[in-house]
Design an enzyme around this catalytic site. Structure first.
Site, mmCIF file in Angstrom:
data_model
loop_
_atom_site.group_PDB
_atom_site.id
_atom_site.type_symbol
_atom_site.label_atom_id
_atom_site.label_comp_id
_atom_site.label_asym_id
_atom_site.label_seq_id
_atom_site.Cartn_x
_atom_site.Cartn_y
_atom_site.Cartn_z
ATOM 1 N N GLY A 25 0.785 -1.229 0.000
ATOM 2 C CA GLY A 25 0.000 0.000 0.000
ATOM 3 C C GLY A 25 0.815 1.277 0.000
ATOM 4 O O GLY A 25 0.301 2.343 0.334
ATOM 5 N N GLU A 93 8.245 5.221 -6.304
ATOM 6 C CA GLU A 93 9.240 4.234 -6.759
ATOM 7 C C GLU A 93 10.666 4.774 -6.674
ATOM 8 O O GLU A 93 11.465 4.669 -7.596
ATOM 9 C CB GLU A 93 8.926 3.770 -8.192
ATOM 10 C CG GLU A 93 7.545 3.177 -8.365
ATOM 11 C CD GLU A 93 7.306 1.840 -7.652
ATOM 12 O OE1 GLU A 93 8.249 1.290 -7.030
ATOM 13 O OE2 GLU A 93 6.167 1.350 -7.700
ATOM 14 N N CYS A 149 1.141 -12.162 3.796
ATOM 15 C CA CYS A 149 1.819 -13.275 3.145
ATOM 16 C C CYS A 149 0.803 -14.129 2.382
ATOM 17 O O CYS A 149 -0.215 -14.538 2.940
ATOM 18 C CB CYS A 149 2.555 -14.124 4.178
ATOM 19 S SG CYS A 149 3.417 -15.535 3.461
#
Length: 191
Positions: A25, A93, A149
């Protein structure tokens, strides 16, 4: 490299870093913060690395398909040139940017700009990714997010690569990566 601060009664800037694994997120949180900046009528410039064209050539897009307009750039110095007369700079990013991204963020903060940076703190091997460790070291505020996970349902902090090959940078989504906890990532595909 020390950057001389400009203390002439101007507002103070700071650096916020949002980090974590893929699917945690990070971009969603970056977009949320930047939309609040818009609501406050503050001027913002948003940047992403030019190589990241997974969802859109120009917009920053989260996995939930929330979007915000951005400017793709090929190097971090371009951010300094384009971020003029702004209150806030958003960068997505950050792990894909060159080694000057830390200096760029410092210079922006010293100009009184709030800098919000999002990026992967670790690569698929669990190693520090790009300039993220340096950004975390200079950050005034850090938010570490976790995914779930895909193997056991515990908190995930690893971007597990499901395919062989490729270097440290291999752009992809759920077809190539999945979030895993440390233990399930270490077991690989034997589980």
């Amino acid at each position: 490299m020390f950057i001389e601060p400009n203390f002439k009664g101007e507002r103070r800037g700071w650096i916020e870093v949002i980090c974590g694994s893929m699917f945690s997120g990070k971009t969603e949180e970056l977009i949320r913060r930047l939309k609040r900046v818009e609501i406050a009528n503050l001027k913002a410039e948003i940047f992403k690395p030019g190589i990241d064209v997974r969802y859109d050539d120009v917009k920053i897009v989260s996995h939930d398909e929330n979007k915000i307009q951005s400017t793709p750039v090929d190097n971090s110095q371009t951010i300094l040139l384009l971020a003029q007369d702004v209150d806030v700079v958003g960068i997505d990013e950050a792990q894909f940017f060159d080694d000057q991204i830390t200096v760029v963020c410092e210079k922006l903060a010293l100009k009184g700009i709030r800098v919000i940076v999002a990026g992967l703190d670790m690569d698929y091997q669990g190693k520090p990714f790009g300039q993220m460790p340096n950004l975390l070291a200079i950050a005034d505020y850090i938010t570490k997010l976790h995914a779930i996970c895909m193997k056991c349902g515990n908190i995930a902090n690893v971007s597990y690569r499901k395919v062989a090959g490729g270097g440290q940078v291999l752009l992809g989504e759920k077809d190539i990566y999945e979030p895993r906890c440390r233990e399930c990532a270490a077991l690989g595909d034997t589980i």
